[in-house]
Design a protein around this motif. Structure first.
Motif, short mmCIF file in Angstrom:
data_model
loop_
_atom_site.label_atom_id
_atom_site.label_comp_id
_atom_site.label_asym_id
_atom_site.label_seq_id
_atom_site.Cartn_x
_atom_site.Cartn_y
_atom_site.Cartn_z
N PHE A 1 0.83 -1.21 0.00
CA PHE A 1 0.00 0.00 0.00
C PHE A 1 0.86 1.26 0.00
CE2 PHE A 1 -1.87 3.44 2.54
CZ PHE A 1 -2.98 3.74 1.76
N TRP A 2 1.87 1.28 0.88
CA TRP A 2 2.70 2.48 0.98
C TRP A 2 3.63 2.62 -0.22
CZ3 TRP A 2 1.34 6.40 3.67
CH2 TRP A 2 0.56 6.22 4.80
N CYS A 3 3.92 1.52 -0.92
CA CYS A 3 4.67 1.62 -2.18
C CYS A 3 3.85 2.35 -3.24
CB CYS A 3 5.05 0.23 -2.69
SG CYS A 3 6.43 -0.54 -1.81
N VAL A 4 2.55 2.08 -3.26
CA VAL A 4 1.66 2.80 -4.18
C VAL A 4 1.66 4.29 -3.85
CG1 VAL A 4 -0.74 3.10 -4.91
CG2 VAL A 4 0.19 0.80 -4.61
N ILE A 5 1.52 4.63 -2.57
CA ILE A 5 1.51 6.04 -2.15
C ILE A 5 2.85 6.70 -2.48
CG2 ILE A 5 1.22 7.62 -0.20
CD1 ILE A 5 -1.32 6.10 -1.06
N LEU A 6 3.94 5.99 -2.23
CA LEU A 6 5.27 6.53 -2.53
C LEU A 6 5.40 6.84 -4.01
CD1 LEU A 6 8.17 7.21 -1.60
CD2 LEU A 6 8.75 4.81 -2.03
N SER A 7 4.95 5.93 -4.85
CA SER A 7 5.04 6.14 -6.29
C SER A 7 4.23 7.36 -6.72
CB SER A 7 4.56 4.89 -7.03
OG SER A 7 4.70 5.04 -8.43
N LEU A 8 3.02 7.49 -6.19
CA LEU A 8 2.18 8.64 -6.53
C LEU A 8 2.85 9.94 -6.09
CD1 LEU A 8 -1.35 7.24 -5.53
CD2 LEU A 8 -0.40 7.49 -7.84
N TYR B 1 -1.19 -1.40 -22.43
CA TYR B 1 -1.05 -1.47 -20.98
C TYR B 1 -0.46 -2.80 -20.52
CZ TYR B 1 -2.05 -1.38 -16.03
OH TYR B 1 -1.90 -1.42 -14.66
N LEU B 2 -0.70 -3.87 -21.29
CA LEU B 2 -0.14 -5.18 -20.92
C LEU B 2 1.37 -5.10 -20.81
CD1 LEU B 2 -2.26 -7.64 -23.10
CD2 LEU B 2 -2.39 -7.29 -20.62
N PHE B 3 2.00 -4.36 -21.73
CA PHE B 3 3.46 -4.21 -21.66
C PHE B 3 3.86 -3.13 -20.67
CE2 PHE B 3 7.20 -1.81 -23.13
CZ PHE B 3 8.16 -2.76 -22.82
N VAL B 4 3.28 -1.93 -20.82
CA VAL B 4 3.69 -0.78 -20.00
C VAL B 4 3.41 -1.03 -18.52
CG1 VAL B 4 3.24 1.66 -19.54
CG2 VAL B 4 3.39 0.84 -21.90
N GLY B 5 2.23 -1.57 -18.22
CA GLY B 5 1.83 -1.69 -16.83
C GLY B 5 2.18 -3.01 -16.16
N ILE B 6 2.34 -4.08 -16.93
CA ILE B 6 2.50 -5.40 -16.32
C ILE B 6 3.84 -6.05 -16.69
CG2 ILE B 6 1.53 -7.73 -16.17
CD1 ILE B 6 -1.23 -6.43 -16.65
N ASN C 1 4.16 3.25 -13.85
CA ASN C 1 3.85 3.06 -15.27
C ASN C 1 2.36 3.16 -15.55
OD1 ASN C 1 6.58 2.53 -15.27
ND2 ASN C 1 6.43 0.71 -16.56
N THR C 2 1.54 2.72 -14.59
CA THR C 2 0.09 2.80 -14.76
C THR C 2 -0.36 4.25 -14.78
OG1 THR C 2 -0.27 0.66 -13.69
CG2 THR C 2 -2.14 2.19 -13.74
N VAL C 3 0.19 5.06 -13.89
CA VAL C 3 -0.14 6.49 -13.88
C VAL C 3 0.25 7.13 -15.21
CG1 VAL C 3 0.41 8.72 -12.83
CG2 VAL C 3 -0.04 6.74 -11.38
#
Length: 269
Positions: A90-97, A131-136, A213-215
């Motif tokens: 969870f905090w990795c997501v927040i850190l990335s944002l 997105y399959l490549f960029v995000g995953i 990458n998702t953002v």
């Protein structure tokens, strides 16, 4: 350092060879002979379409993961996941944002760097399957190579862990092959290296990398012209709003770094 060079060379070689093979097979399936399929590469005027790039990139990522895990260059283990590190994720997501706006702001303060791959990114990010490549695929393959293999070796060979992390982040940035990406890739590489050093697992890094990458994918599709805009343009010409956005990002970054510092530990502790 020889293993580090070997891993980086293999990563780049797999990317080169697999991409070429996929592109040639693709063109031959479209009715071209082998010589006709090879000719654009020789002439230097080959320009794959978006779907061809996505398939080639996905195949390269899959082969990379397969090679690095089967050879045990990047050992695979479920131990860290069995610790149920959901709070860390969870905090990795927040850190990335929290890194996105400060990273863009810092890059704008630097001399403008050439963006050699803008058309490639436009093709990948604008296609629904991109997105399959960029995000995953890309986050997983790059974490397997640069943290699971390269940084693992550097941490065993270099006494000071931050030097090892910085070297792996620099290689990560250079491997992107695009000057415009390198500053952000280096900064993110430092965070990804820290996550791996503290946990001994690539999974927190995969989560942070996936979020980043998702953002990028979502923002590109919501605001296709954003890549040509400055932050002040995004915020309707208001410098005040830019600094407020930076302040808000720090309110994400600070708690995320603190929480991760407190929560992260290897699976065997």
């Amino acid at each position: 350092m020889r293993k580090t060079i070997l891993y980086l060379f293999c990563f780049l070689a797999i990317q080169f060879v697999v991409s070429w093979v996929v592109w040639i097979i693709w063109m031959m399936a479209d009715g071209k002979t082998l010589s006709e399929a090879i000719k654009p590469f020789v002439d230097g005027n080959f320009s794959p379409d978006a779907l061809m790039m996505i398939v080639a990139s996905g195949a390269f990522s899959f082969v990379t993961i397969l090679v690095f895990t089967l050879t045990k260059w990047a050992p695979v283990s479920r131990n860290y996941l069995l610790t149920r590190p959901w709070g860390v994720f969870f905090w990795c997501v927040i850190l990335s944002l929290g890194t996105i706006i400060p990273s863009v702001w810092l890059q704008e303060k630097m001399p403008e760097l050439p963006n050699w791959m803008q058309s490639t990114f436009d093709g990948l990010l604008s296609h629904p399957v991109g997105y399959l490549f960029v995000g995953i695929f890309a986050p997983l393959a790059e974490e397997v190579v640069f943290r699971g293999a390269i940084l693992r070796v550097l941490l065993n060979r270099i006494q000071y862990h931050w030097i090892a992390i910085a070297v792996s982040a620099l290689l990560f940035a250079l491997a992107h092959g695009n000057p415009a990406q390198m500053p952000h890739a280096f900064l993110i590489g430092l965070l990804l290296g820290w996550l791996f050093y503290r946990t001994g697992s690539i999974l927190p890094g995969v989560v942070l990398h996936w979020t980043n990458n998702t953002v990028a994918y979502v923002l590109y599709n919501l605001y296709p012209m954003a890549s040509d805009m400055k932050l002040v343009d995004v915020f309707k010409g208001s410098e005040l709003h830019v600094y407020l956005a930076l302040l808000f990002s720090l309110f994400l970054l600070g708690p995320a770094l603190f929480q991760l510092h407190m929560r992260m530990k290897p699976a065997d502790r």
